[in-house]
Design a protein around this motif. Sequence first.
Motif, PDB file in Angstrom:
ATOM      1  N   ILE A  75     -39.727 -46.780  -8.706  1.00  0.00           N
ATOM      2  CA  ILE A  75     -39.048 -46.352  -9.924  1.00  0.00           C
ATOM      3  C   ILE A  75     -38.331 -47.555 -10.520  1.00  0.00           C
ATOM      4  CG2 ILE A  75     -37.314 -44.814 -10.881  1.00  0.00           C
ATOM      5  CD1 ILE A  75     -38.249 -42.747  -8.953  1.00  0.00           C
ATOM      6  N   PRO A  76     -38.863 -48.084 -11.630  1.00  0.00           N
ATOM      7  CA  PRO A  76     -38.247 -49.264 -12.230  1.00  0.00           C
ATOM      8  C   PRO A  76     -36.940 -48.916 -12.947  1.00  0.00           C
ATOM      9  CG  PRO A  76     -40.081 -48.530 -13.563  1.00  0.00           C
ATOM     10  CD  PRO A  76     -40.048 -47.649 -12.350  1.00  0.00           C
ATOM     11  N   ILE A  77     -35.979 -49.808 -12.833  1.00  0.00           N
ATOM     12  CA  ILE A  77     -34.682 -49.650 -13.486  1.00  0.00           C
ATOM     13  C   ILE A  77     -34.554 -50.764 -14.521  1.00  0.00           C
ATOM     14  CG2 ILE A  77     -32.175 -49.512 -13.124  1.00  0.00           C
ATOM     15  CD1 ILE A  77     -33.771 -47.355 -11.618  1.00  0.00           C
ATOM     16  N   ASN A  78     -34.262 -50.395 -15.760  1.00  0.00           N
ATOM     17  CA  ASN A  78     -34.120 -51.424 -16.792  1.00  0.00           C
ATOM     18  C   ASN A  78     -32.641 -51.750 -17.036  1.00  0.00           C
ATOM     19  OD1 ASN A  78     -33.128 -49.432 -18.543  1.00  0.00           O
ATOM     20  ND2 ASN A  78     -35.164 -49.012 -19.359  1.00  0.00           N
ATOM     21  N   ASP A  79     -32.395 -52.755 -17.862  1.00  0.00           N
ATOM     22  CA  ASP A  79     -31.031 -53.227 -18.118  1.00  0.00           C
ATOM     23  C   ASP A  79     -30.171 -52.179 -18.816  1.00  0.00           C
ATOM     24  OD1 ASP A  79     -31.563 -55.660 -16.924  1.00  0.00           O
ATOM     25  OD2 ASP A  79     -32.243 -56.577 -18.808  1.00  0.00           O
ATOM     26  N   GLU A  80     -30.780 -51.363 -19.678  1.00  0.00           N
ATOM     27  CA  GLU A  80     -30.019 -50.326 -20.379  1.00  0.00           C
ATOM     28  C   GLU A  80     -29.465 -49.292 -19.402  1.00  0.00           C
ATOM     29  OE1 GLU A  80     -32.807 -48.719 -23.138  1.00  0.00           O
ATOM     30  OE2 GLU A  80     -32.924 -50.581 -24.287  1.00  0.00           O
ATOM     31  N   GLU A  81     -30.267 -48.905 -18.417  1.00  0.00           N
ATOM     32  CA  GLU A  81     -29.814 -47.941 -17.413  1.00  0.00           C
ATOM     33  C   GLU A  81     -28.707 -48.540 -16.554  1.00  0.00           C
ATOM     34  OE1 GLU A  81     -33.673 -47.454 -15.817  1.00  0.00           O
ATOM     35  OE2 GLU A  81     -34.089 -45.633 -16.957  1.00  0.00           O
ATOM     36  N   MET A  82     -28.856 -49.813 -16.213  1.00  0.00           N
ATOM     37  CA  MET A  82     -27.812 -50.500 -15.437  1.00  0.00           C
ATOM     38  C   MET A  82     -26.511 -50.560 -16.242  1.00  0.00           C
ATOM     39  SD  MET A  82     -28.862 -51.675 -12.410  1.00  0.00           S
ATOM     40  CE  MET A  82     -27.964 -53.176 -12.092  1.00  0.00           C
ATOM     41  N   GLU A  83     -26.628 -50.833 -17.528  1.00  0.00           N
ATOM     42  CA  GLU A  83     -25.450 -50.935 -18.394  1.00  0.00           C
ATOM     43  C   GLU A  83     -24.763 -49.577 -18.539  1.00  0.00           C
ATOM     44  OE1 GLU A  83     -22.593 -52.902 -20.024  1.00  0.00           O
ATOM     45  OE2 GLU A  83     -24.376 -53.920 -19.287  1.00  0.00           O
ATOM     46  N   VAL A  85     -24.701 -47.181 -16.280  1.00  0.00           N
ATOM     47  CA  VAL A  85     -23.973 -46.947 -15.027  1.00  0.00           C
ATOM     48  C   VAL A  85     -22.709 -47.808 -14.989  1.00  0.00           C
ATOM     49  CG1 VAL A  85     -24.072 -47.149 -12.518  1.00  0.00           C
ATOM     50  CG2 VAL A  85     -26.030 -46.253 -13.764  1.00  0.00           C
ATOM     51  N   ARG A  86     -22.839 -49.051 -15.415  1.00  0.00           N
ATOM     52  CA  ARG A  86     -21.687 -49.960 -15.447  1.00  0.00           C
ATOM     53  C   ARG A  86     -20.585 -49.390 -16.339  1.00  0.00           C
ATOM     54  NH1 ARG A  86     -24.289 -54.379 -16.690  1.00  0.00           N
ATOM     55  NH2 ARG A  86     -24.608 -55.026 -14.545  1.00  0.00           N
ATOM     56  N   LYS A  87     -20.992 -48.827 -17.484  1.00  0.00           N
ATOM     57  CA  LYS A  87     -20.031 -48.243 -18.419  1.00  0.00           C
ATOM     58  C   LYS A  87     -19.381 -47.000 -17.815  1.00  0.00           C
ATOM     59  CE  LYS A  87     -20.479 -48.065 -23.126  1.00  0.00           C
ATOM     60  NZ  LYS A  87     -21.183 -47.667 -24.355  1.00  0.00           N
ATOM     61  N   ASP A  88     -20.180 -46.153 -17.146  1.00  0.00           N
ATOM     62  CA  ASP A  88     -19.652 -44.931 -16.523  1.00  0.00           C
ATOM     63  C   ASP A  88     -18.674 -45.222 -15.394  1.00  0.00           C
ATOM     64  OD1 ASP A  88     -21.149 -43.438 -18.265  1.00  0.00           O
ATOM     65  OD2 ASP A  88     -22.714 -42.925 -16.810  1.00  0.00           O
ATOM     66  N   GLU A  95     -22.394 -55.068  -8.198  1.00  0.00           N
ATOM     67  CA  GLU A  95     -23.683 -55.143  -8.896  1.00  0.00           C
ATOM     68  C   GLU A  95     -24.830 -54.522  -8.103  1.00  0.00           C
ATOM     69  OE1 GLU A  95     -25.406 -55.971 -12.463  1.00  0.00           O
ATOM     70  OE2 GLU A  95     -23.333 -56.360 -11.947  1.00  0.00           O
ATOM     71  N   ASP A  96     -24.903 -54.769  -6.800  1.00  0.00           N
ATOM     72  CA  ASP A  96     -25.992 -54.210  -5.999  1.00  0.00           C
ATOM     73  C   ASP A  96     -25.885 -52.689  -5.892  1.00  0.00           C
ATOM     74  OD1 ASP A  96     -23.691 -54.588  -4.457  1.00  0.00           O
ATOM     75  OD2 ASP A  96     -24.841 -54.669  -2.587  1.00  0.00           O
ATOM     76  N   ARG A  97     -24.678 -52.168  -5.907  1.00  0.00           N
ATOM     77  CA  ARG A  97     -24.474 -50.711  -5.844  1.00  0.00           C
ATOM     78  C   ARG A  97     -24.859 -50.047  -7.169  1.00  0.00           C
ATOM     79  NH1 ARG A  97     -25.159 -46.738  -2.843  1.00  0.00           N
ATOM     80  NH2 ARG A  97     -23.806 -45.003  -3.254  1.00  0.00           N
ATOM     81  N   LEU A  98     -24.695 -50.781  -8.281  1.00  0.00           N
ATOM     82  CA  LEU A  98     -25.081 -50.252  -9.592  1.00  0.00           C
ATOM     83  C   LEU A  98     -26.564 -49.908  -9.625  1.00  0.00           C
ATOM     84  CD1 LEU A  98     -23.180 -52.548 -12.117  1.00  0.00           C
ATOM     85  CD2 LEU A  98     -22.745 -50.147 -11.650  1.00  0.00           C
ATOM     86  N   ARG A  99     -27.370 -50.778  -9.046  1.00  0.00           N
ATOM     87  CA  ARG A  99     -28.813 -50.557  -9.006  1.00  0.00           C
ATOM     88  C   ARG A  99     -29.145 -49.285  -8.211  1.00  0.00           C
ATOM     89  NH1 ARG A  99     -32.774 -53.044 -10.765  1.00  0.00           N
ATOM     90  NH2 ARG A  99     -31.768 -55.030 -11.180  1.00  0.00           N
ATOM     91  N   VAL A 100     -28.448 -49.050  -7.113  1.00  0.00           N
ATOM     92  CA  VAL A 100     -28.668 -47.858  -6.287  1.00  0.00           C
ATOM     93  C   VAL A 100     -28.292 -46.601  -7.071  1.00  0.00           C
ATOM     94  CG1 VAL A 100     -27.909 -46.652  -4.201  1.00  0.00           C
ATOM     95  CG2 VAL A 100     -28.351 -49.111  -4.126  1.00  0.00           C
ATOM     96  N   ILE A 101     -27.175 -46.641  -7.783  1.00  0.00           N
ATOM     97  CA  ILE A 101     -26.721 -45.481  -8.566  1.00  0.00           C
ATOM     98  C   ILE A 101     -27.707 -45.198  -9.700  1.00  0.00           C
ATOM     99  CG2 ILE A 101     -24.904 -44.617 -10.092  1.00  0.00           C
ATOM    100  CD1 ILE A 101     -22.908 -46.250  -8.348  1.00  0.00           C
TER     101      ILE A 101
END
Length: 189
Positions: A75-83, A85-88, A95-101
Amino acid sequence: MSWSKLKKQLESFLCPALYGRVEYRATGYRYLPDKSGICYIAVDKKNVLTMSDITTSIRWYQTEQEIKNDSAIQIPINDEEMEAVRKDTKGIVPEDRLRVIARSRKISEYAKELLSAQASLSKSNFIVVANRFLSISIEESIESNDILLNILALVDRRVGKKRILNMAEKMKLKHPIVQYFYELRLSTL
């Protein structure tokens, strides 16, 4: 809209040959308002499609766990999805936990889509889709990927003999329950 009004409206759109054969049923619990009910579409007094709020969440969780545990599914994660989660999380999560979330959120959405495609519908979902069906055109309902919209459109009196006959090829690609209702409608022509 109350269930009785919704049911009456849906049944008013049934094609004449299916009136009395196709029924929309729902159970509710008067003294247990927090307990969800079950919704059925019955043909000739047999429940053909059951929509239950009780088991849907369990199956959704099981599907989600199967996806998480299957290493073959990427399941690919793009920068928008990471952003997002970062905002939430207000930037306090490493940073590594953001990818997991972000991956977990995407898996959850994917599991919901899978269950919806497998006709694991709930009573509340049926009511939402039925209200949507009553407010959109019949063409949109037929062309939709939503199983319930397809079923409601197939038993609708606004879909004529010529249109039913012309959609034979499209129906081969649809879910088996949609194909069942297509065959039922063909049998009335």
